[in-house]
Design a protein around this motif. Structure first.
Motif, PDB file in Angstrom:
ATOM      1  N   SER A  19      49.717  61.179  77.507  1.00  0.00           N
ATOM      2  CA  SER A  19      49.682  60.811  76.092  1.00  0.00           C
ATOM      3  C   SER A  19      48.556  59.834  75.792  1.00  0.00           C
ATOM      4  N   ASN A  20      48.209  59.767  74.504  1.00  0.00           N
ATOM      5  CA  ASN A  20      47.388  58.664  74.025  1.00  0.00           C
ATOM      6  C   ASN A  20      48.150  57.351  74.239  1.00  0.00           C
ATOM      7  N   VAL A  21      47.393  56.280  74.386  1.00  0.00           N
ATOM      8  CA  VAL A  21      47.988  54.939  74.467  1.00  0.00           C
ATOM      9  C   VAL A  21      47.370  54.099  73.361  1.00  0.00           C
ATOM     10  N   TYR A  22      48.210  53.561  72.483  1.00  0.00           N
ATOM     11  CA  TYR A  22      47.722  52.711  71.406  1.00  0.00           C
ATOM     12  C   TYR A  22      47.896  51.250  71.807  1.00  0.00           C
ATOM     13  N   ILE A  23      46.846  50.491  71.640  1.00  0.00           N
ATOM     14  CA  ILE A  23      46.815  49.082  72.040  1.00  0.00           C
ATOM     15  C   ILE A  23      46.759  48.242  70.771  1.00  0.00           C
ATOM     16  N   LEU A  24      47.795  47.444  70.548  1.00  0.00           N
ATOM     17  CA  LEU A  24      47.895  46.602  69.368  1.00  0.00           C
ATOM     18  C   LEU A  24      47.763  45.152  69.810  1.00  0.00           C
ATOM     19  N   ILE A  25      46.792  44.468  69.263  1.00  0.00           N
ATOM     20  CA  ILE A  25      46.539  43.081  69.638  1.00  0.00           C
ATOM     21  C   ILE A  25      46.884  42.201  68.447  1.00  0.00           C
ATOM     22  N   GLY A  26      48.066  41.622  68.488  1.00  0.00           N
ATOM     23  CA  GLY A  26      48.513  40.750  67.418  1.00  0.00           C
ATOM     24  C   GLY A  26      49.094  39.485  68.000  1.00  0.00           C
ATOM     25  N   LYS A  27      50.215  39.042  67.426  1.00  0.00           N
ATOM     26  CA  LYS A  27      50.848  37.846  67.996  1.00  0.00           C
ATOM     27  C   LYS A  27      51.401  38.156  69.387  1.00  0.00           C
ATOM     28  N   LYS A  28      51.574  39.444  69.667  1.00  0.00           N
ATOM     29  CA  LYS A  28      51.814  39.938  71.014  1.00  0.00           C
ATOM     30  C   LYS A  28      50.793  41.021  71.310  1.00  0.00           C
ATOM     31  N   VAL A  29      50.548  41.261  72.586  1.00  0.00           N
ATOM     32  CA  VAL A  29      49.803  42.456  72.987  1.00  0.00           C
ATOM     33  C   VAL A  29      50.833  43.541  73.282  1.00  0.00           C
ATOM     34  N   ALA A  30      50.748  44.622  72.525  1.00  0.00           N
ATOM     35  CA  ALA A  30      51.738  45.687  72.648  1.00  0.00           C
ATOM     36  C   ALA A  30      51.048  47.023  72.870  1.00  0.00           C
ATOM     37  N   LEU A  31      51.737  47.914  73.548  1.00  0.00           N
ATOM     38  CA  LEU A  31      51.283  49.288  73.737  1.00  0.00           C
ATOM     39  C   LEU A  31      52.307  50.229  73.129  1.00  0.00           C
ATOM     40  N   ILE A  32      51.828  51.297  72.536  1.00  0.00           N
ATOM     41  CA  ILE A  32      52.697  52.403  72.153  1.00  0.00           C
ATOM     42  C   ILE A  32      52.417  53.538  73.129  1.00  0.00           C
ATOM     43  N   ASP A  33      53.395  53.786  74.012  1.00  0.00           N
ATOM     44  CA  ASP A  33      53.318  54.749  75.113  1.00  0.00           C
ATOM     45  C   ASP A  33      52.301  54.305  76.165  1.00  0.00           C
ATOM     46  N   THR A  34      52.425  54.885  77.366  1.00  0.00           N
ATOM     47  CA  THR A  34      51.540  54.459  78.463  1.00  0.00           C
ATOM     48  C   THR A  34      50.913  55.617  79.247  1.00  0.00           C
ATOM     49  N   SER A  35      51.066  56.855  78.811  1.00  0.00           N
ATOM     50  CA  SER A  35      50.429  58.016  79.425  1.00  0.00           C
ATOM     51  C   SER A  35      51.042  58.346  80.793  1.00  0.00           C
ATOM     52  N   LEU A  36      50.396  59.246  81.508  1.00  0.00           N
ATOM     53  CA  LEU A  36      50.823  59.643  82.851  1.00  0.00           C
ATOM     54  C   LEU A  36      50.420  58.603  83.890  1.00  0.00           C
ATOM     55  N   LYS A  37      51.141  58.581  85.005  1.00  0.00           N
ATOM     56  CA  LYS A  37      50.774  57.678  86.099  1.00  0.00           C
ATOM     57  C   LYS A  37      49.339  57.933  86.565  1.00  0.00           C
ATOM     58  N   ALA A  38      48.903  59.183  86.498  1.00  0.00           N
ATOM     59  CA  ALA A  38      47.541  59.520  86.920  1.00  0.00           C
ATOM     60  C   ALA A  38      46.471  58.852  86.060  1.00  0.00           C
ATOM     61  N   SER A  39      46.862  58.324  84.902  1.00  0.00           N
ATOM     62  CA  SER A  39      45.912  57.649  84.019  1.00  0.00           C
ATOM     63  C   SER A  39      45.769  56.166  84.336  1.00  0.00           C
ATOM     64  N   SER A  40      46.497  55.653  85.320  1.00  0.00           N
ATOM     65  CA  SER A  40      46.625  54.204  85.495  1.00  0.00           C
ATOM     66  C   SER A  40      45.290  53.493  85.713  1.00  0.00           C
ATOM     67  N   ALA A  41      44.428  54.038  86.558  1.00  0.00           N
ATOM     68  CA  ALA A  41      43.155  53.368  86.826  1.00  0.00           C
ATOM     69  C   ALA A  41      42.286  53.322  85.569  1.00  0.00           C
ATOM     70  N   ASP A  42      42.220  54.426  84.843  1.00  0.00           N
ATOM     71  CA  ASP A  42      41.410  54.469  83.619  1.00  0.00           C
ATOM     72  C   ASP A  42      41.996  53.569  82.539  1.00  0.00           C
ATOM     73  N   LEU A  43      43.326  53.522  82.435  1.00  0.00           N
ATOM     74  CA  LEU A  43      43.947  52.660  81.437  1.00  0.00           C
ATOM     75  C   LEU A  43      43.697  51.192  81.758  1.00  0.00           C
ATOM     76  N   LYS A  44      43.777  50.836  83.015  1.00  0.00           N
ATOM     77  CA  LYS A  44      43.488  49.460  83.420  1.00  0.00           C
ATOM     78  C   LYS A  44      42.043  49.091  83.082  1.00  0.00           C
ATOM     79  N   GLU A  45      41.140  50.029  83.299  1.00  0.00           N
ATOM     80  CA  GLU A  45      39.733  49.795  82.962  1.00  0.00           C
ATOM     81  C   GLU A  45      39.545  49.642  81.452  1.00  0.00           C
ATOM     82  N   ALA A  46      40.254  50.449  80.675  1.00  0.00           N
ATOM     83  CA  ALA A  46      40.162  50.351  79.214  1.00  0.00           C
ATOM     84  C   ALA A  46      40.650  48.987  78.732  1.00  0.00           C
ATOM     85  N   LEU A  47      41.746  48.522  79.303  1.00  0.00           N
ATOM     86  CA  LEU A  47      42.249  47.195  78.937  1.00  0.00           C
ATOM     87  C   LEU A  47      41.261  46.100  79.330  1.00  0.00           C
TER      88      LEU A  47
END
Length: 219
Positions: A19-47
């Motif tokens: 899935s897409n992962v939406y990153i919301l940066i407000g009074k908290k840092v929140a994500l909407i969904d986190t994608s497949l485990k296979a996306s973990s390295a790329d998601l960490k890099e995006a963050l």
């Protein structure tokens, strides 16, 4: 790929079927969904490109309980993980069929900390997200609606010119049609789906088109 959508809002597009992962940066840092485990390295890099570490994420909101939407939860040990109870119970049971983990070759399940309730408002200033229960793709599918910013995070309920499939366990075409009809009453300008492109066109016309593709029931 990471794209800035508006101030404080980003989307990570995976290179796989996750899935897409939406990153919301407000009074908290929140994500909407986190994608497949296979996306973990790329998601960490995006963050990291936003100067964020996994430990900075405080809240994860799930649109539903399919494994391609919760696969990277394991990265975020400090985050409260939330999901509608109708799907959370299957995740907690490690139900491979309901969560489609058996189809996605993913055998890890997150621990859900608290359940989402219909009409609950989640305050992540500058975002204020109302939970809208939209069963059809799964029993516990939800959308997150920001009325002020006219955003709808739709998970797999609604895409541009398409909707989520209903032939998996927990799916119901009749419920999905009812959910889409309910979304027509919302005033939103940007559709942020669980997969594919963010859509900024005529939202009501898009919903009408999808409903017609579902044989026009109840129209």
């Amino acid at each position: 790929m990471l794209e800035e959508l508006t101030k404080n809002l980003y989307v990570y597009y995976p290179t796989n079927v996750g899935s897409n992962v939406y990153i919301l940066i407000g009074k908290k840092v929140a994500l909407i969904d986190t994608s497949l485990k296979a996306s973990s390295a790329d998601l960490k890099e995006a963050l990291a490109s936003l100067k964020l570490k996994p430990s900075d994420v405080e809240l994860i909101l799930h649109t539903h309980g399919h494994a391609d939407h919760f696969g990277c939860d394991f990265m975020f040990k400090n985050a409260e993980k939330r999901m509608h109870e109708s799907d959370a119970k299957y995740v907690e049971l490690n139900d491979a069929r309901y969560t489609c983990s058996n189809l996605l070759n993913q055998n890890e399940y997150p621990s859900i900390d608290s359940v989402l309730h219909n009409d609950e408002v989640i305050d992540i200033k500058p975002f204020s997200l109302r939970v809208i229960h939209t069963p059809g793709h799964t029993k516990g599918s939800v959308c997150f609606y920001d009325e002020e910013q006219k955003l709808l995070f739709s998970g797999d309920t609604l895409f541009k010119d398409a909707c989520g499939r209903t032939d998996l366990q927990g799916g119901s075409e009749e419920q999905l049609i009812e959910s889409l009809l309910n979304l027509k009453f919302l005033d939103f300008e940007i559709l942020l789906p669980g997969h594919g492109v963010v859509f900024k066109g005529n939202q009501r016309a898009n919903i009408d088109s999808v409903l017609k593709s579902l044989k026009g029931k109840f129209l």
